[in-house]
Design a protein around this motif. Structure first.
Motif, PDB file in Angstrom:
ATOM      1  N   PHE A   4     -10.065   5.687   2.033  1.00 42.61           N
ATOM      2  CA  PHE A   4      -9.639   4.620   1.129  1.00 42.61           C
ATOM      3  C   PHE A   4     -10.333   4.766  -0.223  1.00 42.61           C
ATOM      4  O   PHE A   4      -9.710   4.651  -1.273  1.00 42.61           O
ATOM      5  CB  PHE A   4      -9.933   3.232   1.712  1.00 42.61           C
ATOM      6  N   THR A  49      -8.917   7.920  -2.117  1.00 42.06           N
ATOM      7  CA  THR A  49      -7.477   7.973  -2.360  1.00 42.06           C
ATOM      8  C   THR A  49      -6.984   6.849  -3.261  1.00 42.06           C
ATOM      9  O   THR A  49      -5.994   6.998  -3.968  1.00 42.06           O
ATOM     10  CB  THR A  49      -6.722   7.934  -1.013  1.00 42.06           C
ATOM     11  N   THR A  50      -7.681   5.721  -3.232  1.00 38.54           N
ATOM     12  CA  THR A  50      -7.242   4.564  -4.013  1.00 38.54           C
ATOM     13  C   THR A  50      -7.484   4.814  -5.500  1.00 38.54           C
ATOM     14  O   THR A  50      -8.577   5.190  -5.899  1.00 38.54           O
ATOM     15  CB  THR A  50      -7.993   3.294  -3.563  1.00 38.54           C
ATOM     16  N   GLN A  51      -6.429   4.616  -6.285  1.00 36.60           N
ATOM     17  CA  GLN A  51      -6.534   4.760  -7.739  1.00 36.60           C
ATOM     18  C   GLN A  51      -6.367   3.380  -8.364  1.00 36.60           C
ATOM     19  O   GLN A  51      -5.372   2.707  -8.112  1.00 36.60           O
ATOM     20  CB  GLN A  51      -5.450   5.709  -8.254  1.00 36.60           C
ATOM     21  N   TYR A  52      -7.356   2.994  -9.156  1.00 37.54           N
ATOM     22  CA  TYR A  52      -7.301   1.673  -9.788  1.00 37.54           C
ATOM     23  C   TYR A  52      -6.141   1.662 -10.785  1.00 37.54           C
ATOM     24  O   TYR A  52      -6.091   2.502 -11.679  1.00 37.54           O
ATOM     25  CB  TYR A  52      -8.615   1.394 -10.530  1.00 37.54           C
ATOM     26  N   GLU A  61      -0.728  -0.624  -4.961  1.00 38.60           N
ATOM     27  CA  GLU A  61      -1.608   0.523  -4.749  1.00 38.60           C
ATOM     28  C   GLU A  61      -2.196   0.498  -3.338  1.00 38.60           C
ATOM     29  O   GLU A  61      -2.252   1.516  -2.657  1.00 38.60           O
ATOM     30  CB  GLU A  61      -2.718   0.567  -5.796  1.00 38.60           C
ATOM     31  N   ALA A  62      -2.627  -0.665  -2.875  1.00 40.67           N
ATOM     32  CA  ALA A  62      -3.194  -0.772  -1.522  1.00 40.67           C
ATOM     33  C   ALA A  62      -2.149  -0.369  -0.485  1.00 40.67           C
ATOM     34  O   ALA A  62      -2.443   0.372   0.463  1.00 40.67           O
ATOM     35  CB  ALA A  62      -3.679  -2.197  -1.271  1.00 40.67           C
ATOM     36  N   VAL A 107      -1.660   3.450  -0.438  1.00 45.25           N
ATOM     37  CA  VAL A 107      -2.759   4.166   0.222  1.00 45.25           C
ATOM     38  C   VAL A 107      -2.626   4.071   1.746  1.00 45.25           C
ATOM     39  O   VAL A 107      -2.770   5.063   2.457  1.00 45.25           O
ATOM     40  CB  VAL A 107      -4.123   3.637  -0.267  1.00 45.25           C
ATOM     41  N   ILE A 162      -8.674  -3.914   1.446  1.00 41.02           N
ATOM     42  CA  ILE A 162      -8.930  -2.874   0.444  1.00 41.02           C
ATOM     43  C   ILE A 162      -9.439  -3.591  -0.804  1.00 41.02           C
ATOM     44  O   ILE A 162      -8.742  -4.428  -1.376  1.00 41.02           O
ATOM     45  CB  ILE A 162      -7.678  -2.033   0.163  1.00 41.02           C
ATOM     46  N   PHE A 200     -10.823  -3.957  -4.602  1.00 40.48           N
ATOM     47  CA  PHE A 200     -10.733  -3.404  -5.954  1.00 40.48           C
ATOM     48  C   PHE A 200     -11.822  -4.063  -6.789  1.00 40.48           C
ATOM     49  O   PHE A 200     -11.768  -5.272  -7.040  1.00 40.48           O
ATOM     50  CB  PHE A 200      -9.351  -3.692  -6.558  1.00 40.48           C
TER      51      PHE A 200
END
Length: 104
Positions: free
Chosen positions: A23, A26-29, A70-71, A74, A99, A101
């Protein structure tokens, strides 16, 4: 049909620590959320099916439409689960994960 707790829960390759690492990597803000200082926790529900595939991904408690999208992306990208088992048979198992942020 799905379970929420079974005798042998589905396992992500490498376990929960590897899942959290995935997570994080891979997670992009979302840029628009970053520019506007939007933070929060998105809770995403999904089912690990009898073959170990992730399906029926949905945001159960969102923070912001950009963060939610986005969540969900992912979680939909997760692969390689060992399926959960009840009485020795593979079954569908539902999970909900948070997830986060957070802006540094």
């Amino acid at each position: 049909d799905f379970f929420t707790i079974v005798e042998d829960m589905p396992v992500y390759p490498g376990g929960d620590a590897a899942l959290m690492k995935y997570f994080g990597e891979t997670t992009q803000y979302p840029p628009i959320a970053r520019e506007n200082g939007i933070t929060g926790v998105v809770y995403v529900s999904y089912i690990v099916d009898k073959s170990g595939k992730v399906k029926e991904v949905k945001v159960v408690r969102g923070a912001d439409p950009f963060l939610d999208k986005e969540a969900k992306r992912v979680v939909e990208s997760l692969k390689g689960y060992a399926p959960g088992k009840q009485r020795g048979k593979p079954v569908n198992v539902q999970f909900t994960v948070p997830i986060r942020f957070v802006l540094q």
